[in-house]
Design a protein around this motif. Structure first.
Motif: not given
Length: 287
Positions: A26, A268-273, A278
């Motif tokens: 990932n 966070k929705q698009y990067t999970n952070l 980040y």
């Protein structure tokens, strides 16, 4: 137009010999990678498609491309990390689809060796991404360019452009059906990530109805217009978080998002952070 706007900045160049230690999942970075493989074998998976990395070939992974890498034996390669410096301009990676793999010729190896020779301290001192993939390191990598004598800066950029020219020679327009109406919308989105882009503006630009626009936009890009706008804003946010000292609130405002809580959720929705994670603790698992 593409050539006039192209501004590539070197981050790292180095050579590595790895023994079954090139296994990452990932991976998604705001910078591009070029590999020149010299020995052994490895695999990279891009959008679910497997590519076998073998000696004598060049490989390009564009920025913001989710991929996996794996190797279970000896593997050696030269690596080049770089990013495209843009500000409200259409990125070459937004405009074109590049081949992943090219056969290297007799000039490529000397070019890459020369790039490494004139940038001897630009290699990664630690391959563990938790050590280097963070804002201080990223800022240092960029600043290192400006510590070089002007003639070395010029030669560095020239070599980077020569290598990219090989991939650009086989690149194709990203819009699968090359619909001029969607192309106009894409250009407007790419050049206005700092503004609040409305669907009504895109319908005016394309001169078609909202429903028709959504339908053909998704056919061309795989995304609805709103989702595509958000993706491009978050990509811009990632670069701003890594390359500037702007506060998270200011980054949100730079993208015309005046609600920081909403920006945090969207990021966070698009990067999970979260944006703060980040910036401070981003873990990217690759050289």
């Amino acid at each position: 137009m593409i050539i006039d706007n192209l501004n590539l900045v070197l981050l790292n160049v180095g050579y590595s010999e790895l023994n079954a230690s090139w296994n990452w999942k990932n991976i998604s970075s705001p910078f591009a990678r070029i590999y020149y493989v010299t020995g052994g074998e490895a695999k990279t998976y891009i959008n679910g498609k497997a590519y076998t990395l073998t000696p004598g070939n060049l490989y390009l992974t564009p920025p913001f491309t989710l991929h996996d890498d794996e190797s279970d034996s000896f593997f050696s390669l030269y690596y080049i990390h770089f990013y495209e410096k843009t500000y409200n301009k259409e990125s070459v990676f937004d405009k074109l689809d590049f081949p992943v793999e090219l056969n290297a010729n007799t000039l490529d190896s000397p070019l890459i060796e020369r790039l490494l020779e004139i940038n001897p301290e630009r290699h990664l001192h630690h391959i563990d991404p938790r050590v280097y993939d963070n804002t201080p390191s990223f800022s240092k990598f960029i600043a290192d360019n400006y510590l070089l004598p002007i003639h070395i800066q010029l030669e560095t950029r020239g070599i980077l452009y020569q290598i990219m020219a090989k991939f650009m020679g086989l690149a194709q327009l990203k819009s699968r059906y090359k619909d001029i109406r969607i192309d106009k919308c894409l250009r407007y989105i790419h050049e206005n990530t700092d503004k609040n882009v409305e669907l009504s503006q895109l319908t005016d630009i394309s001169c078609i109805t909202k429903d028709h626009l959504i339908r053909i936009f998704k056919k061309e890009t795989g995304y609805t217009p709103i989702k595509y706008i958000n993706i491009k804003k978050i990509e811009r946010a990632q670069l701003l978080l890594l390359t500037t000292n702007m506060s998270i609130a200011d980054v949100a405002l730079e993208l015309s998002i005046d609600n920081v809580s909403y920006f945090n959720r969207l990021f966070k929705q698009y990067t999970n952070l979260a944006p703060s994670q980040y910036r401070n603790n981003k873990i990217d698992t690759s050289i």
